[in-house]
Motif scaffolding. Structure first.
Motif, mmCIF file in Angstrom:
data_model
loop_
_atom_site.group_PDB
_atom_site.id
_atom_site.type_symbol
_atom_site.label_atom_id
_atom_site.label_comp_id
_atom_site.label_asym_id
_atom_site.label_seq_id
_atom_site.Cartn_x
_atom_site.Cartn_y
_atom_site.Cartn_z
ATOM 1 N N ASP A 3 0.831 -1.099 0.057
ATOM 2 C CA ASP A 3 -0.188 0.012 0.129
ATOM 3 C C ASP A 3 0.861 1.294 0.057
ATOM 4 O O ASP A 3 0.331 2.453 0.034
ATOM 5 C CB ASP A 3 -0.883 0.042 1.121
ATOM 6 C CG ASP A 3 -2.217 -0.882 1.038
ATOM 7 O OD1 ASP A 3 -2.390 -1.441 -0.135
ATOM 8 O OD2 ASP A 3 -2.707 -1.327 2.008
ATOM 9 N N CYS A 4 2.272 1.018 -0.082
ATOM 10 C CA CYS A 4 3.005 2.147 0.049
ATOM 11 C C CYS A 4 3.079 3.221 -1.303
ATOM 12 O O CYS A 4 3.357 2.549 -2.250
ATOM 13 C CB CYS A 4 4.492 1.780 0.295
ATOM 14 S SG CYS A 4 5.738 3.242 0.465
ATOM 15 N N ILE A 5 2.792 4.248 -1.153
ATOM 16 C CA ILE A 5 2.484 5.167 -2.383
ATOM 17 C C ILE A 5 3.817 5.303 -3.184
ATOM 18 O O ILE A 5 4.150 5.206 -4.512
ATOM 19 C CB ILE A 5 1.911 6.278 -2.213
ATOM 20 C CG1 ILE A 5 1.438 7.108 -3.202
ATOM 21 C CG2 ILE A 5 2.692 7.282 -1.250
ATOM 22 C CD1 ILE A 5 0.363 8.207 -3.045
ATOM 23 N N PHE A 6 4.814 5.435 -2.449
ATOM 24 C CA PHE A 6 6.204 5.819 -3.064
ATOM 25 C C PHE A 6 6.836 4.431 -3.647
ATOM 26 O O PHE A 6 7.408 4.342 -4.570
ATOM 27 C CB PHE A 6 7.200 6.296 -2.188
ATOM 28 C CG PHE A 6 7.101 7.704 -1.642
ATOM 29 C CD1 PHE A 6 5.993 8.500 -2.217
ATOM 30 C CD2 PHE A 6 7.729 8.327 -0.707
ATOM 31 C CE1 PHE A 6 5.857 9.804 -2.129
ATOM 32 C CE2 PHE A 6 7.623 9.815 -0.634
ATOM 33 C CZ PHE A 6 6.572 10.647 -1.299
ATOM 34 N N CYS A 7 6.437 3.227 -3.172
ATOM 35 C CA CYS A 7 6.682 1.697 -3.714
ATOM 36 C C CYS A 7 6.100 1.733 -4.901
ATOM 37 O O CYS A 7 6.566 1.404 -6.010
ATOM 38 C CB CYS A 7 6.503 0.892 -2.789
ATOM 39 S SG CYS A 7 7.480 0.356 -1.686
ATOM 40 N N LYS A 8 4.752 2.269 -5.285
ATOM 41 C CA LYS A 8 4.269 2.233 -6.355
ATOM 42 C C LYS A 8 4.682 3.288 -7.374
ATOM 43 O O LYS A 8 4.679 2.919 -8.627
ATOM 44 C CB LYS A 8 2.640 2.567 -6.102
ATOM 45 C CG LYS A 8 1.768 1.504 -5.306
ATOM 46 C CD LYS A 8 0.360 1.890 -5.070
ATOM 47 C CE LYS A 8 -0.098 0.470 -4.196
ATOM 48 N NZ LYS A 8 -1.524 0.853 -3.793
ATOM 49 N N THR A 45 14.101 0.423 -2.825
ATOM 50 C CA THR A 45 13.838 -0.613 -1.787
ATOM 51 C C THR A 45 12.993 0.037 -0.587
ATOM 52 O O THR A 45 13.378 1.253 -0.216
ATOM 53 C CB THR A 45 15.165 -1.270 -1.141
ATOM 54 O OG1 THR A 45 14.656 -2.263 -0.228
ATOM 55 C CG2 THR A 45 16.102 -0.240 -0.584
ATOM 56 N N HIS A 46 12.002 -0.489 -0.118
ATOM 57 C CA HIS A 46 11.242 0.053 1.060
ATOM 58 C C HIS A 46 12.080 -0.250 2.418
ATOM 59 O O HIS A 46 12.251 -1.149 2.803
ATOM 60 C CB HIS A 46 9.747 -0.389 1.178
ATOM 61 C CG HIS A 46 8.941 0.147 2.089
ATOM 62 N ND1 HIS A 46 8.052 1.027 1.775
ATOM 63 C CD2 HIS A 46 9.024 -0.146 3.483
ATOM 64 C CE1 HIS A 46 7.388 1.478 2.966
ATOM 65 N NE2 HIS A 46 7.988 0.820 4.029
ATOM 66 N N PHE A 47 11.833 0.977 2.937
ATOM 67 C CA PHE A 47 12.129 1.072 4.421
ATOM 68 C C PHE A 47 11.459 2.377 4.930
ATOM 69 O O PHE A 47 11.520 3.339 4.358
ATOM 70 C CB PHE A 47 13.375 0.935 5.069
ATOM 71 C CG PHE A 47 14.680 1.639 4.659
ATOM 72 C CD1 PHE A 47 15.294 1.659 3.322
ATOM 73 C CD2 PHE A 47 15.079 2.627 5.466
ATOM 74 C CE1 PHE A 47 16.310 2.325 2.954
ATOM 75 C CE2 PHE A 47 16.132 3.468 4.890
ATOM 76 C CZ PHE A 47 16.617 3.209 3.671
ATOM 77 N N PHE A 96 5.338 6.908 4.774
ATOM 78 C CA PHE A 96 6.302 6.047 5.544
ATOM 79 C C PHE A 96 7.088 5.288 4.508
ATOM 80 O O PHE A 96 6.997 4.054 4.784
ATOM 81 C CB PHE A 96 5.694 5.453 6.561
ATOM 82 C CG PHE A 96 5.232 6.170 7.809
ATOM 83 C CD1 PHE A 96 6.258 6.427 8.735
ATOM 84 C CD2 PHE A 96 3.998 7.113 7.674
ATOM 85 C CE1 PHE A 96 6.006 7.152 9.906
ATOM 86 C CE2 PHE A 96 3.870 8.102 8.833
ATOM 87 C CZ PHE A 96 4.615 8.037 9.692
ATOM 88 N N HIS A 97 7.805 5.606 3.810
ATOM 89 C CA HIS A 97 8.853 5.284 2.702
ATOM 90 C C HIS A 97 10.087 6.374 2.880
ATOM 91 O O HIS A 97 9.670 7.418 2.391
ATOM 92 C CB HIS A 97 8.567 4.882 1.547
ATOM 93 C CG HIS A 97 9.291 4.446 0.376
ATOM 94 N ND1 HIS A 97 8.778 3.484 -0.389
ATOM 95 C CD2 HIS A 97 10.676 4.769 0.180
ATOM 96 C CE1 HIS A 97 10.204 3.128 -0.999
ATOM 97 N NE2 HIS A 97 11.033 3.907 -0.844
ATOM 98 N N LEU A 98 11.241 6.217 3.464
ATOM 99 C CA LEU A 98 12.284 7.083 3.648
ATOM 100 C C LEU A 98 12.169 7.943 2.284
ATOM 101 O O LEU A 98 12.460 7.315 1.073
ATOM 102 C CB LEU A 98 13.537 6.399 3.763
ATOM 103 C CG LEU A 98 14.660 7.341 3.891
ATOM 104 C CD1 LEU A 98 15.063 7.628 5.434
ATOM 105 C CD2 LEU A 98 15.902 7.351 2.884
HETATM 106 ZN ZN ZN Z 1 7.521 1.884 0.048
#
Ligand code: ZN
Ligand code: 5GP
Length: 107
Positions: A3-8, A45-47, A96-98
């Motif tokens: 659900d992370c918008i920045f990963c998308k 990469t997600h953190f 909440f994605h650095l």
């Molecule tokens: Zn992310």
């Protein structure tokens, strides 16, 4: 699925105005700019935040920091720029994605 918008955004599932990309990081324009130039630099990469960074992220974070002045210069911020990394709700973090904010006014 995330659900992370920045990963998308990193995966190209949500459009963004990308200004720099390589195998491990992406820089794009902030959707609500708080300065004439307002960019966000993210790891692919997600953190969640700096508070979640692990030793394995040391090199990546260093390479991101070294990329910041290059990107800033390419956007005319030769007189200087601001960087901001909000961490946690108490630090004003909303996504909440650095990410590193890069902000300034072209010289
Ligand atoms: Zn992310
Ligand atoms: P934070 O407060 O977490 O440090 O900053 C999050 C930033 O992400 C905000 O400046 C906000 O405008 C930006 N933002 C949130 N959603 C999107 C989006 O979908 N696209 C882009 N380009 N920026 C976003």
């Amino acid at each position: 699925m995330t659900d992370c918008i920045f990963c998308k955004i990193a995966a190209g599932e949500i459009p963004a105005n990308a200004v720099y990309e390589d195998g491990e990081m992406l820089c794009f324009k902030d959707i609500r700019p708080a300065a004439p130039v307002h960019l966000l630099l993210i790891p692919k990469t997600h953190f969640d935040s700096l508070a979640h960074a692990a030793p394995e992220h040391e090199g990546l974070l260093g390479r991101m920091m070294l990329k910041v002045p290059q990107i800033a210069a390419e956007h005319g911020l030769t007189g200087g720029f601001k960087t901001l990394v909000n961490t946690g709700k108490g630090g004003g973090q909303e996504v909440f994605h650095l990410h590193i904010h890069i902000m300034g006014t072209p010289a």
